[in-house]
Motif scaffolding. Structure first.
Motif, PDB file in Angstrom:
ATOM      1  N   UNK A 393       1.169  -1.271   0.319  1.00 13.18           N
ATOM      2  CA  UNK A 393      -0.007   0.196   0.353  1.00 13.18           C
ATOM      3  C   UNK A 393       0.983   1.165  -0.261  1.00 13.18           C
ATOM      4  N   UNK A 394       1.475   1.303   0.404  1.00 17.84           N
ATOM      5  CA  UNK A 394       2.738   2.170   1.185  1.00 17.84           C
ATOM      6  C   UNK A 394       3.817   2.896  -0.105  1.00 17.84           C
ATOM      7  N   UNK A 395       4.298   1.530  -1.417  1.00 18.85           N
ATOM      8  CA  UNK A 395       4.986   1.499  -1.987  1.00 18.85           C
ATOM      9  C   UNK A 395       3.950   2.396  -3.105  1.00 18.85           C
ATOM     10  N   UNK A 396       2.664   2.014  -3.303  1.00 16.13           N
ATOM     11  CA  UNK A 396       1.451   2.392  -4.645  1.00 16.13           C
ATOM     12  C   UNK A 396       1.095   4.320  -3.517  1.00 16.13           C
ATOM     13  N   UNK A 397       1.186   4.636  -2.581  1.00 12.76           N
ATOM     14  CA  UNK A 397       0.366   5.622  -1.951  1.00 12.76           C
ATOM     15  C   UNK A 397       1.282   7.153  -3.066  1.00 12.76           C
ATOM     16  N   UNK A 398       0.875   7.971  -2.807  1.00 14.45           N
ATOM     17  CA  UNK A 398       1.207   9.322  -3.710  1.00 14.45           C
ATOM     18  C   UNK A 398       2.194   9.698  -2.572  1.00 14.45           C
ATOM     19  N   UNK A 399       3.080  10.209  -3.417  1.00 17.27           N
ATOM     20  CA  UNK A 399       3.803  11.073  -2.307  1.00 17.27           C
ATOM     21  C   UNK A 399       3.975  12.117  -1.316  1.00 17.27           C
ATOM     22  N   UNK A 400       2.614  13.251  -1.820  1.00 17.38           N
ATOM     23  CA  UNK A 400       2.710  13.761  -0.443  1.00 17.38           C
ATOM     24  C   UNK A 400       2.039  13.810   0.090  1.00 17.38           C
ATOM     25  N   UNK A 418       7.185  -5.255  12.900  1.00 18.64           N
ATOM     26  CA  UNK A 418       7.404  -3.688  12.878  1.00 18.64           C
ATOM     27  C   UNK A 418       7.892  -3.002  11.580  1.00 18.64           C
ATOM     28  N   UNK A 419       7.718  -1.628  10.742  1.00 16.03           N
ATOM     29  CA  UNK A 419       7.619  -0.727   9.745  1.00 16.03           C
ATOM     30  C   UNK A 419       8.687  -0.160  10.222  1.00 16.03           C
ATOM     31  N   UNK A 420       9.646   0.362  10.791  1.00 12.08           N
ATOM     32  CA  UNK A 420      10.333   0.919  11.757  1.00 12.08           C
ATOM     33  C   UNK A 420      11.684   1.284  10.618  1.00 12.08           C
ATOM     34  N   UNK A 421      12.387   0.216  10.536  1.00 13.51           N
ATOM     35  CA  UNK A 421      13.027   0.458   9.275  1.00 13.51           C
ATOM     36  C   UNK A 421      12.711   1.177   8.040  1.00 13.51           C
ATOM     37  N   UNK A 422      11.596   0.655   7.297  1.00  8.53           N
ATOM     38  CA  UNK A 422      11.030   2.056   5.857  1.00  8.53           C
ATOM     39  C   UNK A 422      10.577   3.551   6.749  1.00  8.53           C
ATOM     40  N   UNK A 423       9.742   2.588   7.913  1.00 11.38           N
ATOM     41  CA  UNK A 423      10.366   4.628   8.429  1.00 11.38           C
ATOM     42  C   UNK A 423      11.317   5.518   8.187  1.00 11.38           C
ATOM     43  N   UNK A 424      12.399   4.947   8.919  1.00 12.43           N
ATOM     44  CA  UNK A 424      14.246   5.099   9.116  1.00 12.43           C
ATOM     45  C   UNK A 424      14.659   5.637   7.720  1.00 12.43           C
ATOM     46  N   UNK A 425      13.632   5.113   5.993  1.00 19.58           N
ATOM     47  CA  UNK A 425      14.518   5.822   4.794  1.00 19.58           C
ATOM     48  C   UNK A 425      13.756   6.414   3.671  1.00 19.58           C
ATOM     49  N   UNK A 426      12.071   6.211   4.438  1.00 17.26           N
ATOM     50  CA  UNK A 426      10.878   6.669   3.848  1.00 17.26           C
ATOM     51  C   UNK A 426      10.525   8.287   4.628  1.00 17.26           C
ATOM     52  N   UNK A 427      10.613   9.315   3.831  1.00 17.51           N
ATOM     53  CA  UNK A 427      10.523  10.401   3.883  1.00 17.51           C
ATOM     54  C   UNK A 427       8.192  10.662   3.932  1.00 17.51           C
ATOM     55  N   UNK A 428       7.713   9.685   4.051  1.00 17.02           N
ATOM     56  CA  UNK A 428       6.384   9.645   3.993  1.00 17.02           C
ATOM     57  C   UNK A 428       5.900   8.764   5.230  1.00 17.02           C
ATOM     58  N   UNK A 429       6.856   7.956   5.535  1.00 21.45           N
ATOM     59  CA  UNK A 429       6.441   7.354   6.580  1.00 21.45           C
ATOM     60  C   UNK A 429       6.912   7.140   7.922  1.00 21.45           C
ATOM     61  N   UNK A 450      10.113   6.625  14.617  1.00 26.14           N
ATOM     62  CA  UNK A 450      11.238   6.451  13.802  1.00 26.14           C
ATOM     63  C   UNK A 450      10.561   7.353  12.675  1.00 26.14           C
ATOM     64  N   UNK A 451      11.833   8.100  12.071  1.00 24.67           N
ATOM     65  CA  UNK A 451      11.729   8.909  10.818  1.00 24.67           C
ATOM     66  C   UNK A 451      12.798   9.362   9.685  1.00 24.67           C
ATOM     67  N   UNK A 452      12.417   8.987   8.934  1.00 21.36           N
ATOM     68  CA  UNK A 452      13.802   9.226   7.915  1.00 21.36           C
ATOM     69  C   UNK A 452      14.798  11.026   8.883  1.00 21.36           C
ATOM     70  N   UNK A 453      15.731  11.036   8.874  1.00 27.81           N
ATOM     71  CA  UNK A 453      17.088  11.684   9.387  1.00 27.81           C
ATOM     72  C   UNK A 453      15.876  13.452   9.912  1.00 27.81           C
ATOM     73  N   UNK A 454      15.331  13.785   9.074  1.00 19.70           N
ATOM     74  CA  UNK A 454      15.727  14.696   8.531  1.00 19.70           C
ATOM     75  C   UNK A 454      14.201  15.485   9.069  1.00 19.70           C
ATOM     76  N   UNK A 455      12.907  14.404   9.153  1.00 17.53           N
ATOM     77  CA  UNK A 455      12.089  14.478   9.178  1.00 17.53           C
ATOM     78  C   UNK A 455      12.094  14.362  11.295  1.00 17.53           C
ATOM     79  N   UNK A 456      12.450  13.415  12.367  1.00 15.44           N
ATOM     80  CA  UNK A 456      13.621  13.266  12.694  1.00 15.44           C
ATOM     81  C   UNK A 456      14.138  14.765  13.689  1.00 15.44           C
ATOM     82  N   UNK A 457      14.848  14.933  12.884  1.00 11.89           N
ATOM     83  CA  UNK A 457      15.338  16.263  13.372  1.00 11.89           C
ATOM     84  C   UNK A 457      14.594  16.910  13.662  1.00 11.89           C
TER      85      UNK A 457
END
Length: 626
Positions: A393-400, A418-429, A450-457
């Motif tokens: 579902x997430x792979x096909x979801x809109x980027x915004x 857990x989807x934590x590892x996906x969240x660490x790299x995908x800015x949408x999750x 858990x979020x990609x580094x910019x979001x977490x920062x």
């Protein structure tokens, strides 16, 4: 002051009077219908209504007079009386989730100057709110429009004419109506409380916080069990007699190392400021979960992170999609705190409350949502959506579109889900994981995001120093270092849940018992029996606290209770209290609340009903409908 007014659900004995009064008012008095030879009026929607009745004492020995009634059509009916006059394109509000139609507010002529009408209005509001209703629709006579507007109802720009009467279509948010009743009409509500023998299976007041003197605008959670113990902490010994199955706290104690950390030097722990940025806790989370430290942010429980993150990311112009049912904090923050436009993705009982990935993908495909929230495993529905399905579902979801995945109970299905590892790299999750429930730390409050580094920062930038207290930091670090202890406790929870479910099911086979994948289950009462609120209240008399799920979603129809898994001894107390409560609540045949069976269509074409209360009636407190 004596309770001379009585509010209750209609019984079969009331139906002849209801149909006869409808004919007197709407055929004879108001001219909306042609008179019927039977002297009674009914229509096809009757088979789906719930009638609420008010009676009033008088001086004779004949018993209380029937003063009036009001009808509520819940969304489970599948249709409304308004459907006879306007299409869904003309009235799209009917397609919203949690819509209840209020109609047929009808009062006997000699009771129109009493409190009967306001009590019926208030009873309808409370019945709807207690069943998770989100919006009221109604038709009100055009000549009485100022009265309707005073209740908080608003016109939608549609007028319907029937017979000699003209009607405005009205609607309002249920929460806003409740605030209006508690504010502008508080004096009238207080008068009703003082004079009413309240026999509905819901509390008279609209929010536990109102009854406790706390903030009525706060999100409603479980935890009434702590009120019974005492929120002033002066009688904590009461905890030994209370079974707190209304909250999903762990039934087991924290790991031995956690207890040791908390008791080694409690005086030092209490007086010492913790690491300002929870650096050690962040490092332990990163090591335990195999995540880069710069993808993490911590908070004092998941609610801290929910308020902090969503408050930064969303505005009143944002559009949000929540599952229905869903953990109540998300609707509270997005709708009530921030003011977003919130849509619901309905989970269906007949589908086992599971998320249909294809339907979800289709719902979000247009890219109109700023945020989608998934609680997985779902609380309160109790189902888990497999990680593989959600990844698709997430792979096909809109980027915004940003996705918030709440994994508070993920340990019960396995941390590999857990989807934590996906969240660490995908800015949408973004993934939020509480350490409170899974690790028996609810009283300490610790969670991480858990979020990609910019979001977490960016989120860490808006985090105050010392976001997690020293006892919580110490306890969380020790807990994460003992996965074997907690894995065994989670497995034991499944066994306790299965045994509890079997014991509850054996009490009454007409009740549907549904296990979750986590530390709770649900029981759904049959439609022709007592409601969830009455079961909860009866069990509380035995110091067993359960959670009525009705306010969380109209899909529970006021019949579903959530029960947290406890240890063997407390589970036995739950079963005993539940069985005693059901035996106590089984009503005599003549007193069973009814939803009337469908009746033959009237000889005259159906027309909208009207509000016959005279101008001398007291000011309305909630809703007034035609």
């Amino acid at each position: 002051m004596p309770h001379d007014l009585h509010a209750r659900v209609a019984t079969t004995d009331d139906l002849p009077w209801i149909h006869e009064l409808r004919h007197r008012v709407y055929a004879r008095e108001l001219g909306q219908h042609a008179p019927d030879p039977s002297g009674r009026l009914r229509d096809a929607v009757d088979g789906h209504n719930v009638y609420l009745v008010v009676t009033q004492d008088h001086d004779s020995q004949a018993g209380p007079d029937r003063a009036g009634f009001v009808s509520v059509t819940p969304p489970s009916a599948g249709r409304y009386a308004l459907d006879k006059y306007l299409t869904r394109e003309e009235l799209p509000v009917l397609d919203e989730d949690g819509v209840h139609e209020v109609r047929l507010l009808t009062v006997e002529p000699h009771h129109r100057s009493t409190l009967a009408a306001p009590l019926l209005m208030y009873a309808a509001l409370r019945w709807i709110a207690a069943r998770g209703g989100r919006r009221v629709v109604a038709m009100g006579r055009t000549d009485l429009l100022p009265m309707y507007l005073a209740t908080g109802l608003r016109t939608v720009g549609r007028t319907v004419r029937a017979g000699a009467q003209s009607f405005e279509v009205l609607t309002a948010d249920v929460a806003e109506l409740a605030r209006t009743a508690a504010g502008r009409h508080r004096a009238t509500v207080d008068r009703l409380r003082a004079r009413t023998d309240w026999r509905l299976d819901i509390p008279f007041d609209s929010h536990p916080a109102t009854r406790a003197g706390a903030d009525p605008t706060a999100c409603e959670h479980g935890g009434a069990s702590f009120t019974a113990i005492g929120t002033d902490f002066t009688a904590l010994h009461r905890r030994h007699r209370i079974v707190a199955a209304d909250v999903l706290d762990a039934w087991f104690p924290p790991a031995p190392a956690v207890r040791a950390a908390l008791t080694e030097d409690p005086a030092w722990t209490a007086r010492t400021s913790p690491p300002a940025g929870a650096e050690g806790l962040l490092a332990e989370i990163a090591a335990a979960r195999g995540l880069p430290r710069d993808t993490l942010a911590v908070g004092a429980g998941s609610s801290d992170l929910i308020f902090r993150a969503l408050g930064r990311w969303l505005t009143p112009t944002s559009r949000v999609l929540l599952t229905d049912p869903c953990y109540g904090e998300y609707a509270h923050v997005t709708e009530k705190v921030i003011g977003c436009r919130v849509d619901r993705f309905p989970l269906r009982r007949e589908d086992g409350w599971r998320i249909d990935p294809d339907r979800l993908s289709a719902t979000v495909a247009a890219g109109r949502y700023d945020l989608v929230v998934l609680v997985n495993p779902n609380n309160p529905a109790g189902r888990h959506a497999p990680a593989a399905e959600l990844r698709t579902v997430l792979a096909d979801a809109p980027p915004q579109t940003r996705w918030w995945i709440d994994e508070a109970y993920i340990g019960y299905v396995g941390l590999t889900e857990s989807l934590a590892h996906l969240a660490a790299t995908d800015p949408r999750v973004v993934v939020c994981q509480s350490l409170s429930k899974m690790y028996a730390l609810s009283g300490l409050r610790a969670a991480y995001l858990v979020a990609e580094p910019d979001t977490a920062a960016r989120l860490r930038h808006w985090t105050p120093p010392w976001p997690v207290g020293l006892p919580a930091q110490q306890a969380a670090v020790a807990a994460l270092r003992d996965p074997a202890y907690y894995t065994e406790r989670w497995l034991r929870t499944h066994a306790l849940r299965r045994a509890l479910a079997a014991d509850l099911a054996a009490v009454d086979r007409s009740v549907v018992v549904e296990e979750s994948v986590a530390n709770f289950l649900t029981v759904t009462l049959p439609p022709d029996g007592p409601g969830a609120a009455r079961l909860v209240a009866e069990c509380r008399r035995r110091d067993v606290f359960l959670r009525d799920l009705s306010p969380l979603s109209p899909r529970y129809e006021g019949r579903t209770v959530r029960i947290a898994v406890r240890d063997t001894e407390e589970n036995a107390r739950i079963v005993a209290a539940y069985g005693t409560a059901l035996r106590t609540l089984v009503p005599a045949p003549s007193a069973v609340p009814v939803t009337p069976a469908p009746a033959p269509a009237p000889t005259a074409a159906p027309a909208p009903t009207a509000e016959p209360v005279s101008a001398a009636a007291p000011a309305p407190v909630a809703v007034a409908v035609g």
